[in-house]
Design a protein around this motif. Sequence first.
Motif, PDB file in Angstrom:
ATOM      1  N   CYS A 208       0.853  -1.192   0.000  1.00 12.80           N
ATOM      2  CA  CYS A 208       0.000   0.000   0.000  1.00 12.80           C
ATOM      3  C   CYS A 208       0.890   1.244   0.000  1.00 12.80           C
ATOM      4  O   CYS A 208       1.863   1.318   0.758  1.00 12.80           O
ATOM      5  CB  CYS A 208      -0.904  -0.026   1.222  1.00 12.80           C
ATOM      6  N   ALA A 209       0.543   2.205  -0.820  1.00 11.42           N
ATOM      7  CA  ALA A 209       1.327   3.442  -0.898  1.00 11.42           C
ATOM      8  C   ALA A 209       1.086   4.326   0.319  1.00 11.42           C
ATOM      9  O   ALA A 209       1.942   5.128   0.695  1.00 11.42           O
ATOM     10  CB  ALA A 209       0.965   4.202  -2.171  1.00 11.42           C
ATOM     11  N   GLY A 210      -0.063   4.186   0.986  1.00 12.67           N
ATOM     12  CA  GLY A 210      -0.400   5.039   2.119  1.00 12.67           C
ATOM     13  C   GLY A 210       0.235   4.584   3.425  1.00 12.67           C
ATOM     14  O   GLY A 210       0.877   5.367   4.119  1.00 12.67           O
TER      15      GLY A 210
ATOM     16  N   ALA B 156      -0.902  -6.333   1.099  1.00 17.36           N
ATOM     17  CA  ALA B 156      -2.215  -6.942   0.948  1.00 17.36           C
ATOM     18  C   ALA B 156      -2.191  -7.800  -0.310  1.00 17.36           C
ATOM     19  O   ALA B 156      -1.351  -7.615  -1.193  1.00 17.36           O
ATOM     20  CB  ALA B 156      -3.287  -5.874   0.844  1.00 17.36           C
ATOM     21  N   ALA B 157      -3.122  -8.740  -0.389  1.00 15.96           N
ATOM     22  CA  ALA B 157      -3.211  -9.593  -1.570  1.00 15.96           C
ATOM     23  C   ALA B 157      -3.560  -8.736  -2.778  1.00 15.96           C
ATOM     24  O   ALA B 157      -4.289  -7.749  -2.683  1.00 15.96           O
ATOM     25  CB  ALA B 157      -4.276 -10.660  -1.362  1.00 15.96           C
ATOM     26  N   ALA B 158      -3.018  -9.113  -3.927  1.00 16.45           N
ATOM     27  CA  ALA B 158      -3.242  -8.332  -5.144  1.00 16.45           C
ATOM     28  C   ALA B 158      -4.683  -8.423  -5.612  1.00 16.45           C
ATOM     29  O   ALA B 158      -5.141  -7.583  -6.379  1.00 16.45           O
ATOM     30  CB  ALA B 158      -2.305  -8.809  -6.239  1.00 16.45           C
ATOM     31  N   SER B 159      -5.433  -9.416  -5.144  1.00 17.85           N
ATOM     32  CA  SER B 159      -6.809  -9.591  -5.593  1.00 17.85           C
ATOM     33  C   SER B 159      -7.797  -8.681  -4.867  1.00 17.85           C
ATOM     34  O   SER B 159      -8.927  -8.536  -5.318  1.00 17.85           O
ATOM     35  CB  SER B 159      -7.225 -11.052  -5.408  1.00 17.85           C
ATOM     36  N   VAL B 160      -7.405  -8.060  -3.751  1.00 17.88           N
ATOM     37  CA  VAL B 160      -8.342  -7.203  -3.017  1.00 17.88           C
ATOM     38  C   VAL B 160      -8.267  -5.782  -3.564  1.00 17.88           C
ATOM     39  O   VAL B 160      -7.205  -5.302  -3.939  1.00 17.88           O
ATOM     40  CB  VAL B 160      -8.055  -7.215  -1.496  1.00 17.88           C
ATOM     41  N   PRO B 161      -9.396  -5.077  -3.625  1.00 18.85           N
ATOM     42  CA  PRO B 161      -9.370  -3.732  -4.214  1.00 18.85           C
ATOM     43  C   PRO B 161      -8.870  -2.647  -3.260  1.00 18.85           C
ATOM     44  O   PRO B 161      -8.363  -1.625  -3.711  1.00 18.85           O
ATOM     45  CB  PRO B 161     -10.827  -3.485  -4.592  1.00 18.85           C
ATOM     46  N   PHE B 162      -9.022  -2.852  -1.929  1.00 20.64           N
ATOM     47  CA  PHE B 162      -8.641  -1.823  -0.971  1.00 20.64           C
ATOM     48  C   PHE B 162      -7.682  -2.380   0.075  1.00 20.64           C
ATOM     49  O   PHE B 162      -7.690  -3.564   0.384  1.00 20.64           O
ATOM     50  CB  PHE B 162      -9.880  -1.267  -0.256  1.00 20.64           C
ATOM     51  N   CYS B 163      -6.874  -1.515   0.672  1.00 22.89           N
ATOM     52  CA  CYS B 163      -5.955  -1.894   1.756  1.00 22.89           C
ATOM     53  C   CYS B 163      -6.776  -2.188   3.011  1.00 22.89           C
ATOM     54  O   CYS B 163      -7.718  -1.450   3.329  1.00 22.89           O
ATOM     55  CB  CYS B 163      -4.975  -0.752   2.015  1.00 22.89           C
ATOM     56  N   SER B 164      -6.434  -3.247   3.726  1.00 23.04           N
ATOM     57  CA  SER B 164      -7.198  -3.594   4.927  1.00 23.04           C
ATOM     58  C   SER B 164      -6.794  -2.733   6.128  1.00 23.04           C
ATOM     59  O   SER B 164      -7.519  -2.685   7.107  1.00 23.04           O
ATOM     60  CB  SER B 164      -7.000  -5.075   5.256  1.00 23.04           C
ATOM     61  N   GLN B 165      -5.666  -2.025   6.046  1.00 23.75           N
ATOM     62  CA  GLN B 165      -5.220  -1.183   7.160  1.00 23.75           C
ATOM     63  C   GLN B 165      -5.791   0.226   7.079  1.00 23.75           C
ATOM     64  O   GLN B 165      -6.377   0.716   8.025  1.00 23.75           O
ATOM     65  CB  GLN B 165      -3.685  -1.110   7.178  1.00 23.75           C
TER      66      GLN B 165
ATOM     67  N   PRO C  19      -3.247  -0.407  -6.316  1.00 26.12           N
ATOM     68  CA  PRO C  19      -3.081  -0.485  -7.780  1.00 26.12           C
ATOM     69  C   PRO C  19      -3.309  -1.931  -8.235  1.00 26.12           C
ATOM     70  O   PRO C  19      -2.797  -2.870  -7.624  1.00 26.12           O
ATOM     71  CB  PRO C  19      -1.641  -0.040  -8.000  1.00 26.12           C
ATOM     72  N   GLN C  20      -4.082  -2.127  -9.279  1.00 29.92           N
ATOM     73  CA  GLN C  20      -4.382  -3.458  -9.785  1.00 29.92           C
ATOM     74  C   GLN C  20      -3.401  -3.837 -10.889  1.00 29.92           C
ATOM     75  O   GLN C  20      -2.973  -3.007 -11.654  1.00 29.92           O
ATOM     76  CB  GLN C  20      -5.814  -3.496 -10.340  1.00 29.92           C
ATOM     77  N   GLY C  21      -3.034  -5.158 -10.922  1.00 29.24           N
ATOM     78  CA  GLY C  21      -2.190  -5.661 -11.996  1.00 29.24           C
ATOM     79  C   GLY C  21      -0.709  -5.316 -11.834  1.00 29.24           C
ATOM     80  O   GLY C  21       0.063  -5.488 -12.741  1.00 29.24           O
ATOM     81  N   ARG C  22      -0.341  -4.875 -10.682  1.00 25.31           N
ATOM     82  CA  ARG C  22       1.079  -4.494 -10.482  1.00 25.31           C
ATOM     83  C   ARG C  22       1.462  -4.943  -9.079  1.00 25.31           C
ATOM     84  O   ARG C  22       0.759  -4.681  -8.124  1.00 25.31           O
ATOM     85  CB  ARG C  22       1.215  -2.979 -10.631  1.00 25.31           C
ATOM     86  N   SER C  23       2.552  -5.647  -8.968  1.00 29.44           N
ATOM     87  CA  SER C  23       3.026  -6.041  -7.650  1.00 29.44           C
ATOM     88  C   SER C  23       3.967  -4.968  -7.125  1.00 29.44           C
ATOM     89  O   SER C  23       4.717  -4.358  -7.874  1.00 29.44           O
ATOM     90  CB  SER C  23       3.722  -7.399  -7.698  1.00 29.44           C
TER      91      SER C  23
END
Length: 97
Positions: free
Chosen positions: A69-71, A76-85, A91-95
Amino acid sequence: MGFLLKIVLFGVAVYAAWKTFSRWKGLWDRFVGGPTAAPPPVPPSAPQAPPAPAPMASRRATVEDAVQCAGCGAYAAASVPFCSQCGRPLPQGRSGG
């Protein structure tokens, strides 16, 4: 008579009575037959072995890509749309890296 002498005589009398009883009981059992001995208890059957675990080849580990997460910097897993923290979109599609 002294008290100690009475105790000793009582002990001798008890010992003599016990030996007499055990001798007569032994003779009685020899002629009549002693009590029948109970058969030895049957040992319990061995517990069933648990089933063998599945071989390692059939258990596959699930490994997912992680994105940082940049913030907050949490992974987090790449499949989730939002950070859990912090809840920021990932960002999707980029590790991360």
